[in-house]
Write a protein that holds these residues in place. Sequence first.
Motif, PDB file in Angstrom:
ATOM      1  N   VAL A  11       0.841  -1.187   0.000  1.00  0.00           N
ATOM      2  CA  VAL A  11       0.000   0.000   0.000  1.00  0.00           C
ATOM      3  C   VAL A  11       0.879   1.240   0.000  1.00  0.00           C
ATOM      4  N   SER A  12       0.632   2.148  -0.933  1.00  0.00           N
ATOM      5  CA  SER A  12       1.425   3.367  -1.025  1.00  0.00           C
ATOM      6  C   SER A  12       0.946   4.391  -0.009  1.00  0.00           C
ATOM      7  N   SER A  13       1.671   5.512   0.107  1.00  0.00           N
ATOM      8  CA  SER A  13       1.352   6.526   1.109  1.00  0.00           C
ATOM      9  C   SER A  13      -0.004   7.179   0.877  1.00  0.00           C
ATOM     10  N   ASP A  14      -0.495   7.150  -0.384  1.00  0.00           N
ATOM     11  CA  ASP A  14      -1.809   7.737  -0.652  1.00  0.00           C
ATOM     12  C   ASP A  14      -2.948   6.738  -0.487  1.00  0.00           C
ATOM     13  N   GLY A  15      -2.607   5.514  -0.007  1.00  0.00           N
ATOM     14  CA  GLY A  15      -3.630   4.512   0.267  1.00  0.00           C
ATOM     15  C   GLY A  15      -3.950   3.593  -0.888  1.00  0.00           C
ATOM     16  N   SER A  16      -3.350   3.804  -2.047  1.00  0.00           N
ATOM     17  CA  SER A  16      -3.628   2.937  -3.187  1.00  0.00           C
ATOM     18  C   SER A  16      -2.887   1.608  -3.034  1.00  0.00           C
ATOM     19  N   ARG A  17      -3.505   0.544  -3.530  1.00  0.00           N
ATOM     20  CA  ARG A  17      -2.961  -0.800  -3.386  1.00  0.00           C
ATOM     21  C   ARG A  17      -2.316  -1.255  -4.698  1.00  0.00           C
ATOM     22  N   SER A  18      -1.109  -1.823  -4.588  1.00  0.00           N
ATOM     23  CA  SER A  18      -0.412  -2.369  -5.752  1.00  0.00           C
ATOM     24  C   SER A  18      -0.243  -3.870  -5.560  1.00  0.00           C
ATOM     25  N   LYS A  19      -0.509  -4.630  -6.624  1.00  0.00           N
ATOM     26  CA  LYS A  19      -0.556  -6.083  -6.499  1.00  0.00           C
ATOM     27  C   LYS A  19       0.796  -6.758  -6.680  1.00  0.00           C
ATOM     28  N   ASP A  20       1.833  -6.048  -6.991  1.00  0.00           N
ATOM     29  CA  ASP A  20       3.131  -6.678  -7.245  1.00  0.00           C
ATOM     30  C   ASP A  20       4.102  -6.308  -6.136  1.00  0.00           C
ATOM     31  N   ASN A  21       4.554  -7.311  -5.358  1.00  0.00           N
ATOM     32  CA  ASN A  21       5.497  -7.048  -4.265  1.00  0.00           C
ATOM     33  C   ASN A  21       6.892  -6.714  -4.770  1.00  0.00           C
ATOM     34  N   VAL A  54       0.683  -2.938   9.035  1.00  0.00           N
ATOM     35  CA  VAL A  54       2.148  -2.979   9.088  1.00  0.00           C
ATOM     36  C   VAL A  54       2.706  -3.165   7.683  1.00  0.00           C
ATOM     37  N   ASP A  55       3.748  -2.404   7.371  1.00  0.00           N
ATOM     38  CA  ASP A  55       4.459  -2.532   6.100  1.00  0.00           C
ATOM     39  C   ASP A  55       5.800  -3.214   6.329  1.00  0.00           C
ATOM     40  N   VAL A  56       6.185  -4.040   5.378  1.00  0.00           N
ATOM     41  CA  VAL A  56       7.474  -4.745   5.437  1.00  0.00           C
ATOM     42  C   VAL A  56       8.226  -4.476   4.148  1.00  0.00           C
ATOM     43  N   GLU A  57       9.473  -4.065   4.288  1.00  0.00           N
ATOM     44  CA  GLU A  57      10.327  -3.820   3.124  1.00  0.00           C
ATOM     45  C   GLU A  57      11.574  -4.688   3.221  1.00  0.00           C
ATOM     46  N   LEU A  58      11.905  -5.367   2.131  1.00  0.00           N
ATOM     47  CA  LEU A  58      13.086  -6.218   2.058  1.00  0.00           C
ATOM     48  C   LEU A  58      14.008  -5.692   0.955  1.00  0.00           C
ATOM     49  N   THR A  59      15.293  -5.658   1.232  1.00  0.00           N
ATOM     50  CA  THR A  59      16.270  -5.259   0.219  1.00  0.00           C
ATOM     51  C   THR A  59      17.293  -6.376   0.070  1.00  0.00           C
ATOM     52  N   TYR A  60      17.486  -6.812  -1.153  1.00  0.00           N
ATOM     53  CA  TYR A  60      18.439  -7.876  -1.484  1.00  0.00           C
ATOM     54  C   TYR A  60      19.519  -7.332  -2.410  1.00  0.00           C
ATOM     55  N   PHE A  61      20.650  -8.045  -2.439  1.00  0.00           N
ATOM     56  CA  PHE A  61      21.673  -7.812  -3.457  1.00  0.00           C
ATOM     57  C   PHE A  61      21.621  -8.966  -4.452  1.00  0.00           C
ATOM     58  N   ARG A  98      14.473  -4.534  -4.382  1.00  0.00           N
ATOM     59  CA  ARG A  98      13.581  -4.280  -3.245  1.00  0.00           C
ATOM     60  C   ARG A  98      12.234  -4.960  -3.431  1.00  0.00           C
ATOM     61  N   TYR A  99      11.639  -5.309  -2.273  1.00  0.00           N
ATOM     62  CA  TYR A  99      10.312  -5.900  -2.226  1.00  0.00           C
ATOM     63  C   TYR A  99       9.519  -5.175  -1.130  1.00  0.00           C
ATOM     64  N   ARG A 100       8.240  -4.949  -1.400  1.00  0.00           N
ATOM     65  CA  ARG A 100       7.375  -4.309  -0.413  1.00  0.00           C
ATOM     66  C   ARG A 100       6.133  -5.161  -0.178  1.00  0.00           C
ATOM     67  N   PHE A 101       5.702  -5.197   1.092  1.00  0.00           N
ATOM     68  CA  PHE A 101       4.541  -5.991   1.470  1.00  0.00           C
ATOM     69  C   PHE A 101       3.698  -5.236   2.495  1.00  0.00           C
ATOM     70  N   ARG A 102       2.406  -5.497   2.489  1.00  0.00           N
ATOM     71  CA  ARG A 102       1.544  -5.162   3.624  1.00  0.00           C
ATOM     72  C   ARG A 102       1.275  -6.476   4.359  1.00  0.00           C
ATOM     73  N   ALA A 103       1.448  -6.478   5.668  1.00  0.00           N
ATOM     74  CA  ALA A 103       1.219  -7.690   6.453  1.00  0.00           C
ATOM     75  C   ALA A 103      -0.267  -8.021   6.491  1.00  0.00           C
ATOM     76  N   ASN A 104      -0.585  -9.308   6.389  1.00  0.00           N
ATOM     77  CA  ASN A 104      -1.968  -9.733   6.542  1.00  0.00           C
ATOM     78  C   ASN A 104      -2.432  -9.459   7.968  1.00  0.00           C
TER      79      ASN A 104
END
Length: 292
Positions: free
Chosen positions: A119-129, A158-165, A143-149
């Motif tokens: 979910v972005s800061s304006d409340g819109s939902r995006s389906k691709d993590n 809760v938002d979760v952000e993951l960063t990989y190399f 990077r990957y972004r998630f909203r917790a169930n």
Amino acid sequence: MANEVTDNQRAALMDFLREAMLVLRDDKPLDVNNPAFGKNHEETKTVFSAFGEVYQFENGLMPEADISLRTADDPLDYSDDRSRVRIVPFAFELTFYVAVRGISPSELKRELDLADYWVSSDGSRSKDNDMGPPLAETPGQHRYRFRANTHSDSRFPVDVELTYFEPGSDAPVGTQPSLWLVRIARAYPLLTPEMRKQRREEERFKKREKYGYMNLCTGGVCPESGYWEGWTKESGPTDILSVEKGQKFDLVRTVPLTTARSSCPMVPGQWMWLCSLEEARGFQWMGLTLNG
């Protein structure tokens, strides 16, 4: 160069992340000495809040990382005096000194019960993590972004952000991406002082309307601690009184507090919600300023 995560490190990392989710999503009471976080070795003021703290942890069971918890004055408390607002946990963050290999985004999604959207800061939902391939200014980062169930006992989004190399072009075929950063944060709304003032006024109006319908009069039981405005049929609003929840409403003055008087008869009247005890300092009523 990434380090392969061991079974013990994986278990400690998952314990930490699950506990962080319980605190942030389900509002489990925060214990900075919780062994799942490690040893709390440093506490500093956060630059994001005049009243919050940043706690730094050391956890010898996990891969070496900068482990932090940030707290802040409660964004859902709209009080103007932020020094009187309770401090709440805001975000946990892990940044590994050496990225770790062997923990995939899909594994973390499963273990932390993350949704198929963010979910972005304006409340819109995006389906691709998956936030797409690395940017030119951050080559190798993915990077990957998630909203917790939400669960039955969840209290906060809760938002979760993951960063990989991503592995370099010279890495052996089949080399896995390596985890560098995990950030778990409550999705609090961003409110300016002006927006908080508007929310306070909206809440006051709603409570005044709600309690007005209840026709709370002298002798009735107060449903909520706060400042209440006394009304008489003849004179309108003439009185103001701090009343505790469960107390019975008193008689109402017939002469306004703002009027010079030598005597003041008291009569049965109606009491209307004015403001909470926390909001009282500086509150203006009929030309009077409350001290709180």
